[in-house]
Design an enzyme around this catalytic site. Structure first.
Site, PDB file in Angstrom:
ATOM      1  N   SER A 106       0.828  -1.202   0.000  1.00  0.00           N
ATOM      2  CA  SER A 106       0.000   0.000   0.000  1.00  0.00           C
ATOM      3  C   SER A 106       0.865   1.254   0.000  1.00  0.00           C
ATOM      4  O   SER A 106       1.845   1.355   0.743  1.00  0.00           O
ATOM      5  CB  SER A 106      -0.900   0.031   1.230  1.00  0.00           C
ATOM      6  OG  SER A 106      -1.778  -1.056   1.217  1.00  0.00           O
ATOM      7  N   GLY A 129       2.866  -0.477   9.891  1.00  0.00           N
ATOM      8  CA  GLY A 129       2.504   0.937   9.934  1.00  0.00           C
ATOM      9  C   GLY A 129       2.513   1.629   8.594  1.00  0.00           C
ATOM     10  O   GLY A 129       2.814   2.810   8.490  1.00  0.00           O
ATOM     11  N   CYS A 188      -6.518  -1.231   6.975  1.00  0.00           N
ATOM     12  CA  CYS A 188      -5.344  -1.466   7.820  1.00  0.00           C
ATOM     13  C   CYS A 188      -5.719  -1.155   9.264  1.00  0.00           C
ATOM     14  O   CYS A 188      -6.186  -0.069   9.572  1.00  0.00           O
ATOM     15  CB  CYS A 188      -4.181  -0.595   7.376  1.00  0.00           C
ATOM     16  SG  CYS A 188      -2.749  -0.831   8.426  1.00  0.00           S
ATOM     17  N   LYS A 239     -10.597  -3.146  -0.408  1.00  0.00           N
ATOM     18  CA  LYS A 239     -10.153  -4.154   0.558  1.00  0.00           C
ATOM     19  C   LYS A 239     -10.778  -3.865   1.911  1.00  0.00           C
ATOM     20  O   LYS A 239     -10.563  -2.819   2.509  1.00  0.00           O
ATOM     21  CB  LYS A 239      -8.630  -4.169   0.669  1.00  0.00           C
ATOM     22  CG  LYS A 239      -8.136  -5.285   1.570  1.00  0.00           C
ATOM     23  CD  LYS A 239      -6.691  -5.608   1.325  1.00  0.00           C
ATOM     24  CE  LYS A 239      -6.176  -6.672   2.267  1.00  0.00           C
ATOM     25  NZ  LYS A 239      -4.711  -6.828   2.151  1.00  0.00           N
ATOM     26  N   THR A 246      -6.323  -7.727   7.990  1.00  0.00           N
ATOM     27  CA  THR A 246      -6.042  -8.396   9.267  1.00  0.00           C
ATOM     28  C   THR A 246      -7.031  -8.027  10.378  1.00  0.00           C
ATOM     29  O   THR A 246      -7.748  -7.042  10.288  1.00  0.00           O
ATOM     30  CB  THR A 246      -4.621  -8.044   9.745  1.00  0.00           C
ATOM     31  OG1 THR A 246      -4.498  -6.625   9.769  1.00  0.00           O
ATOM     32  CG2 THR A 246      -3.582  -8.625   8.815  1.00  0.00           C
TER      33      THR A 246
HETATM   34  C1  LIG Z   1       3.740  -7.849   7.254  1.00  0.00           C
HETATM   35  C2  LIG Z   1       2.413  -7.547   6.636  1.00  0.00           C
HETATM   36  C3  LIG Z   1       2.235  -6.336   5.962  1.00  0.00           C
HETATM   37  C4  LIG Z   1       1.002  -6.039   5.375  1.00  0.00           C
HETATM   38  N1  LIG Z   1       0.844  -4.852   4.712  1.00  0.00           N
HETATM   39  C5  LIG Z   1      -0.333  -4.568   4.100  1.00  0.00           C
HETATM   40  C6  LIG Z   1      -0.505  -3.392   3.328  1.00  0.00           C
HETATM   41  O1  LIG Z   1       0.414  -2.581   3.158  1.00  0.00           O
HETATM   42  N2  LIG Z   1      -1.714  -3.185   2.744  1.00  0.00           N
HETATM   43  C7  LIG Z   1      -2.757  -4.052   2.861  1.00  0.00           C
HETATM   44  O2  LIG Z   1      -3.830  -3.818   2.297  1.00  0.00           O
HETATM   45  N3  LIG Z   1      -2.632  -5.191   3.587  1.00  0.00           N
HETATM   46  C8  LIG Z   1      -1.448  -5.465   4.201  1.00  0.00           C
HETATM   47  N4  LIG Z   1      -1.320  -6.639   4.927  1.00  0.00           N
HETATM   48  C9  LIG Z   1      -2.458  -7.553   5.015  1.00  0.00           C
HETATM   49  C10 LIG Z   1      -2.355  -8.678   3.966  1.00  0.00           C
HETATM   50  O3  LIG Z   1      -2.410  -8.155   2.679  1.00  0.00           O
HETATM   51  C11 LIG Z   1      -3.500  -9.677   4.146  1.00  0.00           C
HETATM   52  O4  LIG Z   1      -4.736  -9.010   3.979  1.00  0.00           O
HETATM   53  C12 LIG Z   1      -3.492 -10.339   5.507  1.00  0.00           C
HETATM   54  O5  LIG Z   1      -2.172 -10.615   5.885  1.00  0.00           O
HETATM   55  C13 LIG Z   1      -4.327 -11.622   5.560  1.00  0.00           C
HETATM   56  O6  LIG Z   1      -3.860 -12.592   4.669  1.00  0.00           O
HETATM   57  P1  LIG Z   1      -2.821 -13.778   5.094  1.00  0.00           P
HETATM   58  O7  LIG Z   1      -3.406 -14.454   6.279  1.00  0.00           O
HETATM   59  O8  LIG Z   1      -2.703 -14.639   3.877  1.00  0.00           O
HETATM   60  O9  LIG Z   1      -1.533 -13.107   5.437  1.00  0.00           O
HETATM   61  C14 LIG Z   1      -0.080  -6.950   5.497  1.00  0.00           C
HETATM   62  C15 LIG Z   1       0.108  -8.148   6.180  1.00  0.00           C
HETATM   63  C16 LIG Z   1       1.326  -8.471   6.755  1.00  0.00           C
HETATM   64  C17 LIG Z   1       1.473  -9.762   7.470  1.00  0.00           C
END
Ligand SMILES: Cc1cc2nc3c(=O)[nH]c(=O)nc-3n(C[C@H](O)[C@H](O)[C@H](O)COP(=O)(O)O)c2cc1C
Ligand SMILES: Cc1cc2nc3c(=O)[nH]c(=O)nc-3n(C[C@H](O)[C@H](O)[C@H](O)COP(=O)(O)OP(=O)(O)OC[C@H]3O[C@@H](n4cnc5c(N)ncnc54)[C@H](O)[C@@H]3O)c2cc1C
Ligand SMILES: Cc1cc2nc3c(=O)[nH]c(=O)nc-3n(C[C@H](O)[C@H](O)[C@H](O)COP(=O)(O)OP(=O)(O)OC[C@H]3O[C@@H](n4cnc5c(N)ncnc54)[C@H](O)[C@@H]3O)c2cc1C
Ligand SMILES: Cc1cc2nc3c(=O)[nH]c(=O)nc-3n(C[C@H](O)[C@H](O)[C@H](O)COP(=O)(O)O)c2cc1C
Ligand code: FES
Ligand code: FES
Lengths: 298, 231, 298, 231
Positions: free
Chosen positions: C43, C69, C124, C159, C187
């Site tokens: 993002s 963050g 987020c 999202k 998350t």
């Molecule tokens: C380290 C980390 C950084 C993330 N950064 C972003 C982000 O910048 N933008 C976003 O929309 N989601 C971000 N997410 C969320 C993921 O895109 C995803 O929605 C979430 O981790 C759930 O999927 P998963 O269980 O497969 O990880 C981040 C997740 C993690 C673990």
């Protein structure tokens, strides 16, 4: 060292059996009571409810999804069962109640003169019109607690659902309604689908997630509630060892409830209490001194 | 939950089938699985061999199972529960089964038969209910084998001694008789009984299978030692 | 067999890299692009943001808590980085945007002329005034999507956050705003406390939970959204193998995003796609035929 | 994350300490941990033995570590990452360290020294920076050992042959020189290099440590084979 006081309930240790876990028979409650600080019986409503048909529970890596559906013999029958328990244990017995309205809630406490406290289940995620249906609505939460407080002098706890945008609003509503403590939290709305039959696994389609997986989520709820509430918080969700308990206490809980950990062992609580005891003997502290400590000076 | 496929269905008698899967369920004798019969319910069934279940049609789900056929797919949770313990090398082994209680005991029999002297007894109502060919049969009507029930036959042929091991599964009244017989002879610690109870979770949390003495059949059992139960 | 179409985006398979996962450098995106159906970059907002200081990630049994963050070099710088990627891959590149207002959102797409689609991060859970602050408010969600739709012809995805009482309301708001698809979910709000230092582990105190632990929760969101939305749903949350993907598709997703599974292996996506391919070869179906199947005749 | 307690702190030179914990961190040579210095940051540090880290004070957190003492408690995630591979029995082993790059190589040295012929080289600026006593020292100013850098010394004493194994860790320019020297001799597959990069997650998901060729230092490294990297 492990003693805690919640409202006017004195617990010899802060580890409480969660509602619905082994909580429908006096014999198993008695067994768990041996080591726990208190026990909560399975949620009971005015009339008998069948519950959903099997499968109602699915165990997965790190978590359990359940939709038992508040199966219950109804207040009158269940009161007889719990009375047997009352005769054999000296541990506080918390009776968990569910209902569709504040009127129905207020009709229940009378059935359980031996209860040490009542816990209102405002949070079951898988029973229509019951539980969560009430627990997401600030006004309904306040009204139900008020109604029960009017008919009993015993402490009344509000068990909250985490399936809301802002749990602190619901917590505040409970406090305003006169709740003596909140229990945070019940299960998280979940579903599991079998890829072979291509159908939801549970007969009720949706259920509630519990177990280790939800610990960081439940802990966040306790943390947030601690920042806004004056009444005590009882933590619940994914606790399986003494360190988990300490995390919840540091986050702001005065006591905790344990449920899914019984999947591992009947002696889940026994092990947790022993661990807590060793820890506090080592640090030389009382459990009450730890409450909310993690909020300070971050 | 995972899925298993039926490799073979053997009709054992009028209302009992043995359902053999295409793979090992990795359980021990005495353990059970929660079998999800899609469209029906999920029910507890004992392993009758490493890869089979033996089911008696008594209600909706079990009767549906009587019609299962090769290629059918079922959901499985487990195996769960405490298995039978193994006898010591010098012990004489008795299996006392009543009706469909033969299911878990068959698995135990197959496991023990080559290394132990095993006497297997199966009590049934009449000769039409014979399922397996190795046990001594006791029939209520005397239409096959011994006329009488399984416990009566057992009492007749057993050498009661401390170096015996008695495993049993069957209807409550039968288990109770056996329990009493062993208790009278001060041999309760030679007895292991597999109990049944209504089950929901199968993993020890819901409380539906809890006995009067506070034990969970699914997790603390289904196999209990004679000394650990109070009937 | 594995091809899917979302709005006018054609994907050769339904497995997409989730935003924020290895998504800040062109080199790692290029590497993951090799096997995935599409990739979502980390993002990005208008201005550069430092992000939180370490520790920002905590790996636990079955889950990860993070509060990175929204660290980002800002739109201008990041556009240069992504342009390098654009030159080496032919996979759809989805640019994820964050902003504090609909105006700020509408200023962003212009920086990324090479984007195949935009994903608005309305979810987020750990950046103040950004992400979730918007994503819990139906009107704000609608307005932001509208604003972006007005400045670009590319597909725009919303999202969503699961940290709401009723995700279907937010989904409907997104659909009304003109979203071409929703991504469910980001998350879950979480916290972790270290019992030795007695402090929250992450520097930001609270973070978001991802990984296996949240799969049944994310799946429930997809299930509920499928019952009310007409636009496509992209599932996300805890997916780590092909069976998980099939679960999400059966619940109603047309495609999925994978994040935390990269903890296990860089080839997480490769393995999942291979598994899906084998499965569909075996059943002789196209992925699109499976979408939402678990809803039928339960 | 779990916590470890400091058992002992050894001052190695002016701005480097070896922090020994009261228990084994269960990692292999080349692996690193994310060390959470409460009140400061969480930083990656290589294991310099099964139970120690060796740290140079370069910024806020590492300087705080210089003052750590017995009884201090730190948070640990890991060990993470790919370790050094072990040499074959007939290979001659060279360790080429620059500055604090000695940390992971010390662990490797302790692991290999009894079974292999190991030549360890440590390049530093001047004799005040000597940390361990076993390596051949190269100093920029000639105040101890060889005058010149670690790679120059290595080139002088190494027998270049296919049965050699060269492990290295240190500043980028040094690694680059070594890489070129090995490449020129067609011996890149005898080289293993431990890289450093800015890290956040340490577990391969955030992307902050990714190299120009798309590899994650935390997960695909930090140890890379010479043939797998493009400088
Ligand atoms: C380290 C980390 C950084 C993330 N950064 C972003 C982000 O910048 N933008 C976003 O929309 N989601 C971000 N997410 C969320 C993921 O895109 C995803 O929605 C979430 O981790 C759930 O999927 P998963 O269980 O497969 O990880 C981040 C997740 C993690 C673990
Ligand atoms: C540990 C264990 C092992 C078992 N092993 C076998 C076996 O190997 N072979 C076999 O044929 N049967 C076995 N049973 C019994 C079997 O589970 C029941 O026959 C079956 O659940 C009945 O389901 P139904 O839908 O056919 O009957 P229903 O129509 O539901 O009821 C028929 C009868 O079965 C009883 N029953 C219903 N549900 C359950 C349940 N979940 N658990 C126990 N009893 C129930 C009812 O009380 C009633 O008496 C076992 C039971 C347990 C607890
Ligand atoms: C895999 C790996 C193993 C390492 N092993 C050791 C070791 O055994 N001993 C040792 O002394 N040092 C080691 N380092 C380097 C060490 O991590 C940095 O010196 C430390 O992070 C600097 O933190 P600081 O707060 O003291 O410095 P800061 O004030 O933050 O910055 C000082 C310098 O360190 C760099 N730096 C800052 N944060 C990081 C970070 N998270 N990762 C890498 N570099 C950073 C900055 O770019 C700057 O050049 C290793 C690094 C990596 C990636
Ligand atoms: C099988 C099962 C039945 C439950 N029944 C009830 C119930 O009747 N009333 C209630 O308030 N909570 C019920 N719960 C929720 C638990 O009390 C508890 O809040 C939840 O499981 C989270 O704690 P845990 O992770 O320790 O299990 C039930 C949970 C499970 C797993
Ligand atoms: S079936 Fe739930 S406790 Fe035994
Ligand atoms: S530090 Fe996050 S990917 Fe390497």
């Amino acid at each position: 060292m492990l003693e805690v006081v919640i409202s006017d309930l004195k617990l010899e240790n802060p580890v409480i059996l969660a509602s619905g876990i082994l909580g429908s028979k006096w014999s198993s409650l008695a067994k768990v009571a041996e080591f726990s600080g208190a026990i909560v019986a399975k949620s009971v409503g005015l009339n008998s409810r069948e519950g959903y048909k099997n499968p109602v529970v699915l165990n997965q890596e790190c978590s359990i999804v359940n939709a038992v559906g508040l199966a219950s013999p109804g207040a009158k029958e269940f009161s007889k069962e719990l009375e047997k328990l009352f005769k054999v244990t000296n541990k506080p017995l918390i009776v968990s109640l569910f209902a569709q309205s504040s009127e129905e809630f207020s009709s229940l406490p009378n059935y359980f003169p031996f209860a040490s406290a009542f816990e209102l289940n405002l949070s079951c995620p898988h029973a229509e019109k019951l539980g969560m249906a009430i627990g997401v609505d600030e006004k309904a939460v306040k009204d139900c607690i008020k109604a029960v407080k009017e008919v009993t002098d015993k402490p009344v706890f509000a068990k909250l659902t985490p399936n809301v945008t802002d749990i602190t609003k619901i917590g505040i509503a409970a406090e305003k309604g006169g709740a003596d403590a909140v229990v945070a939290v019940n299960t998280f709305k979940a579903i599991s689908i079998d890829v072979v039959s291509r159908k939801p696994v549970l007969s009720n389609v949706k259920g509630g997630l519990s177990g280790k997986a939800i610990k960081p989520l439940a802990l966040r709820c306790v943390w947030d509630l601690y920042e806004v509430l004056d009444i005590p918080i009882i933590g619940c969700g994914g606790i399986s060892n003494w360190k988990d308990v300490v995390e919840f206490i540091l986050a702001g809980a005065i006591a905790v409830q344990v449920g899914s950990a019984f999947y591992e062992s009947y002696r889940a609580v026994e092990g947790i209490v022993k661990g807590l005891n060793d820890y506090l003997s080592y640090t030389g502290e009382k459990i009450e001194e730890l409450v909310g400590l993690a909020h300070g000076g971050v | 939950m995972y899925c298993v496929k039926v490799a073979e269905v053997n009709k054992m008698c009028r209302d009992v089938v043995e359902i053999v899967f295409d793979r090992d369920l990795r359980g021990y004798p005495g353990q059970f699985v929660m079998l999800n019969v899609f469209g029906y319910e999920e029910i507890p069934l004992s392993l009758s061999s490493p890869k089979s279940l033996t089911v008696k049609g008594v209600g909706k789900t079990t009767k549906a199972l009587l019609n299962s056929k090769k290629g059918d797919v079922f959901g499985v949770r487990g195996p769960f529960g405490r298995p039978f313990s193994l006898p010591s090398v010098d012990e004489k082994v008795y299996l006392v089964a009543g009706g469909i209680g033969i299911a878990p005991l068959n698995y135990l029999y197959q496991t023990l038969k080559d290394e132990f002297e095993v006497i297997a007894i199966h009590g049934i109502r009449c000769k039409d209910e014979i399922m397996y060919d190795y046990p001594e049969i006791a029939t209520d009507d005397g239409s096959a084998g011994f006329k009488g029930n399984a416990v009566e036959l057992f009492l007749r042929i057993a050498d009661f001694e401390e170096k015996m091991r008695v495993y049993s599964c069957g209807p409550k009244p039968m288990l109770l008789n056996l329990y009493k017989a062993m208790k009278k002879r001060n041999l309760l610690d030679c007895l292991e009984i597999s109990l049944e109870n209504y089950m929901k979770c199968g993993i020890g949390i819901c409380g539906s299978c809890v006995t009067e003495c506070g034990k969970r059949v699914c997790k603390d059992g289904p196999v209990f030692k004679g000394i650990d139960i109070i009937f």
